[in-house]
Write an enzyme that holds these catalytic residues in place. Structure first.
Site, PDB file in Angstrom:
ATOM      1  N   LYS A 151       0.863  -1.195   0.000  1.00  0.00           N
ATOM      2  CA  LYS A 151       0.000   0.000   0.000  1.00  0.00           C
ATOM      3  C   LYS A 151       0.899   1.245   0.000  1.00  0.00           C
ATOM      4  CE  LYS A 151      -4.298   1.249   2.382  1.00  0.00           C
ATOM      5  NZ  LYS A 151      -5.187   1.520   1.259  1.00  0.00           N
TER       6      LYS A 151
HETATM    7  N1  PPE Z   1      -7.966  -1.105  -3.329  1.00  0.00           N
HETATM    8  C1  PPE Z   1      -7.372   0.070  -3.087  1.00  0.00           C
HETATM    9  C2  PPE Z   1      -6.609   0.723  -4.178  1.00  0.00           C
HETATM   10  C3  PPE Z   1      -7.472   0.663  -1.824  1.00  0.00           C
HETATM   11  O1  PPE Z   1      -6.874   1.830  -1.592  1.00  0.00           O
HETATM   12  C4  PPE Z   1      -8.223   0.027  -0.825  1.00  0.00           C
HETATM   13  C5  PPE Z   1      -8.369   0.641   0.539  1.00  0.00           C
HETATM   14  C6  PPE Z   1      -8.824  -1.223  -1.122  1.00  0.00           C
HETATM   15  C7  PPE Z   1      -8.662  -1.759  -2.383  1.00  0.00           C
HETATM   16  C8  PPE Z   1      -9.590  -2.002  -0.086  1.00  0.00           C
HETATM   17  O2  PPE Z   1      -8.743  -2.533   0.899  1.00  0.00           O
HETATM   18  P1  PPE Z   1      -9.236  -2.778   2.401  1.00  0.00           P
HETATM   19  O3  PPE Z   1      -9.412  -1.444   3.031  1.00  0.00           O
HETATM   20  O4  PPE Z   1      -8.168  -3.572   3.025  1.00  0.00           O
HETATM   21  O5  PPE Z   1     -10.526  -3.515   2.319  1.00  0.00           O
HETATM   22  N2  PPE Z   1      -8.403   2.053   0.551  1.00  0.00           N
HETATM   23  C9  PPE Z   1      -8.135   2.751   1.785  1.00  0.00           C
HETATM   24  C10 PPE Z   1      -7.786   4.203   1.546  1.00  0.00           C
HETATM   25  C11 PPE Z   1      -8.892   5.177   1.326  1.00  0.00           C
HETATM   26  C12 PPE Z   1      -8.379   6.610   1.278  1.00  0.00           C
HETATM   27  O6  PPE Z   1      -9.020   7.418   0.598  1.00  0.00           O
HETATM   28  O7  PPE Z   1      -7.394   6.933   1.951  1.00  0.00           O
HETATM   29  C13 PPE Z   1      -9.216   2.518   2.818  1.00  0.00           C
HETATM   30  O8  PPE Z   1     -10.324   2.124   2.487  1.00  0.00           O
HETATM   31  O9  PPE Z   1      -8.922   2.707   3.994  1.00  0.00           O
END
Ligand code: PPE
Length: 305
Positions: A159
């Site tokens: 990430k």
């Molecule tokens: N894809 C991406 C690109 C992504 O950033 C997230 C989380 C996910 C999938 C889902 O992952 P998870 O949260 O583990 O289910 N995005 C984070 C950032 C949001 C932001 O604007 O900052 C979040 O949801 O916390």
């Protein structure tokens, strides 16, 4: 949204929110050399609070650093304690938690192997990421003209802060065009993920989501897949095309920030009836029950404060 709180954990100390600062020549500010997590803490019915899937988020935080080659200079236990302490010291019953590690101040230039890895843990109140209306009635998405990262261009399982420029471009593009969220295709043209969420479709009650290849391995994605399997739905992790998304009976997004948000329209085409479908609503409700501690089967996913 207000980012304010009382304290932020910075490099091992709790500091006042106003004092949590870095120098403008910090490496990460120039090159995006950071990695982060997004975690939610929920207020439970019994008055307690619990952090959702903390161990899995910490695992991914460490994985991100390992992939990049800038590992965290702390133990897993230390980070876990720091996250719990940050929520407690701020007195939040419910909040979003943002751990961030980044290359700090020493040298600039791409090769800066001796720069310190600094670590921050902040928390703030963050409501429905794509709006209350979106969670309830579904959002309008658009396929972005920006392609998602090729797996050998960016490390998509990490990430990484710098990865998010791609998401920012896509999000700004579709917001300016009047849509709520951007869905991005991979370099071969298959649906990859949204700017900050994973994508699911449902057809004939079968649930499908994109495989790991070029996406962030979402923890909400994993939770929803587990819940769906346990509920007896047929579940596939298989790539699918843009027109398969258009012709799905239902579609939804998953993410820590977005939770489970239905998609009611993609590229001006209604998905199913143009409102959240029965499988989406069933999984969304089941997910909300789990995070609120109402489903004892998944109590192991909660770290009580
Ligand atoms: N894809 C991406 C690109 C992504 O950033 C997230 C989380 C996910 C999938 C889902 O992952 P998870 O949260 O583990 O289910 N995005 C984070 C950032 C949001 C932001 O604007 O900052 C979040 O949801 O916390």
């Amino acid at each position: 949204m207000s980012l304010e709180s009382k304290k932020i954990w910075l490099d091992g100390e709790m500091v006042d929110w106003e004092q949590a600062k870095v120098h403008v020549l910090t490496h990460a500010l120039h090159y995006g050399t950071g990695y982060f997590e997004g975690i939610r803490c929920y207020a439970l019915e019994d008055g307690r609070s619990a952090i959702f899937r903390l161990d899995e988020h910490i695992r991914r935080f460490f994985d991100s650093g390992h992939i990049l080659g800038f590992p965290l200079p702390y133990t897993v236990d230390k980070i876990k304690q720091a996250i719990v302490d940050t929520v407690r010291v701020n007195g939040f019953k419910e909040c979003y938690i943002r751990p961030l590690a980044f290359l700090g101040l020493k040298e600039l230039g791409l090769y800066a192997p001796d720069n310190p890895v600094q670590v921050v843990i902040a928390a703030w109140r963050w409501g429905a990421y794509l709006g209350e209306e979106g969670i309830k009635n579904g959002i309008r998405a658009k396929i972005s003209s920006y392609t998602r990262h090729h797996v050998n261009v960016m490390m998509t399982k990490s990430k990484v802060s710098g990865n998010y420029i791609n998401s920012v471009l896509a999000k700004h593009e579709v917001k300016k065009a009047g849509y709520d969220e951007a869905i991005m295709l991979d370099t071969e043209g298959y649906v990859a993920e949204a700017s900050g969420e994973n994508v699911f479709i449902v057809r004939e009650r079968r649930v499908k989501t994109t495989p790991f290849t070029s996406i962030l391995p979402g923890i909400t994605r994993d939770s929803v897949l587990t819940i769906a399997r346990d509920k007896g739905y047929q579940v596939q992790e298989e790539r699918f095309t843009r027109d398969e998304l258009y012709t799905a009976d239902e579609a939804f997004l998953t993410g820590t920030a977005a939770e489970v948000t239905p998609i009611r329209e993609v590229d001006n085409r209604k998905i199913g009836a143009g409102r959240p479908g029965p499988v989406t609503l069933d999984l969304q409700q089941a997910f909300f029950n789990v995070i609120k501690g109402q489903d004892k089967k998944y109590a192991g996913w909660l770290t009580y404060l």
